[in-house]
Design a protein around this motif. Sequence first.
Motif, PDB file in Angstrom:
ATOM      1  N   GLU A  10       0.854  -1.210   0.031  1.00 19.88           N
ATOM      2  CA  GLU A  10       0.021  -0.090  -0.028  1.00 19.88           C
ATOM      3  C   GLU A  10       0.919   1.218   0.018  1.00 19.88           C
ATOM      4  O   GLU A  10       0.570   2.170  -0.625  1.00 19.88           O
ATOM      5  CB  GLU A  10      -1.038  -0.074   1.153  1.00 19.88           C
ATOM      6  N   ALA A  11       1.935   1.319   0.629  1.00 22.60           N
ATOM      7  CA  ALA A  11       2.921   2.380   0.648  1.00 22.60           C
ATOM      8  C   ALA A  11       3.391   2.646  -0.625  1.00 22.60           C
ATOM      9  O   ALA A  11       3.978   3.849  -1.001  1.00 22.60           O
ATOM     10  CB  ALA A  11       3.981   2.233   1.782  1.00 22.60           C
ATOM     11  N   ARG A  12       3.567   1.678  -1.568  1.00 22.92           N
ATOM     12  CA  ARG A  12       3.992   1.679  -2.917  1.00 22.92           C
ATOM     13  C   ARG A  12       2.725   1.903  -3.905  1.00 22.92           C
ATOM     14  O   ARG A  12       3.043   1.708  -5.011  1.00 22.92           O
ATOM     15  CB  ARG A  12       4.936   0.804  -3.274  1.00 22.92           C
ATOM     16  N   GLN A  13       1.638   2.211  -3.326  1.00 27.89           N
ATOM     17  CA  GLN A  13       0.261   2.652  -4.161  1.00 27.89           C
ATOM     18  C   GLN A  13      -0.020   1.368  -4.737  1.00 27.89           C
ATOM     19  O   GLN A  13      -0.641   1.415  -6.061  1.00 27.89           O
ATOM     20  CB  GLN A  13       0.550   3.641  -5.083  1.00 27.89           C
ATOM     21  N   ILE A  14       0.267   0.106  -4.347  1.00 25.86           N
ATOM     22  CA  ILE A  14      -0.158  -1.180  -4.794  1.00 25.86           C
ATOM     23  C   ILE A  14      -1.283  -1.572  -4.046  1.00 25.86           C
ATOM     24  O   ILE A  14      -1.038  -1.940  -2.854  1.00 25.86           O
ATOM     25  CB  ILE A  14       0.855  -2.264  -4.813  1.00 25.86           C
ATOM     26  N   PRO A  15      -2.574  -1.882  -4.453  1.00 23.99           N
ATOM     27  CA  PRO A  15      -3.634  -2.210  -3.679  1.00 23.99           C
ATOM     28  C   PRO A  15      -3.349  -3.619  -3.175  1.00 23.99           C
ATOM     29  O   PRO A  15      -2.964  -4.607  -3.827  1.00 23.99           O
ATOM     30  CB  PRO A  15      -4.987  -2.354  -4.670  1.00 23.99           C
TER      31      PRO A  15
END
Length: 89
Positions: A10-15
């Motif tokens: 999530e911190a890497r904008q991956i759901p």
Amino acid sequence: MVGTLSGALEARQIPATPEKVKAKVQGIIEAPEGVLKITRINCHFELKIPTGKREAAERALSVFERSCPVAQTLKGSIQFAHTWELEEY
């Protein structure tokens, strides 16, 4: 472990919803000194990631264990092995 990995994704904008992050975990029980104990844990992650996020996902997979409370608690007592499959959508 899945919670920590999900946070790293999530911190890497991956759901990291349950349908996008799955784990198969296997504990290996041995009796090295005549007493049964878990000596190894094998974790296989199946991730569905957006196209173009492979590098970021692989980075998260390679570093999340350092922040994982479970892994850090068991460090030195149990060996962890991680494998993964990434499916881009």
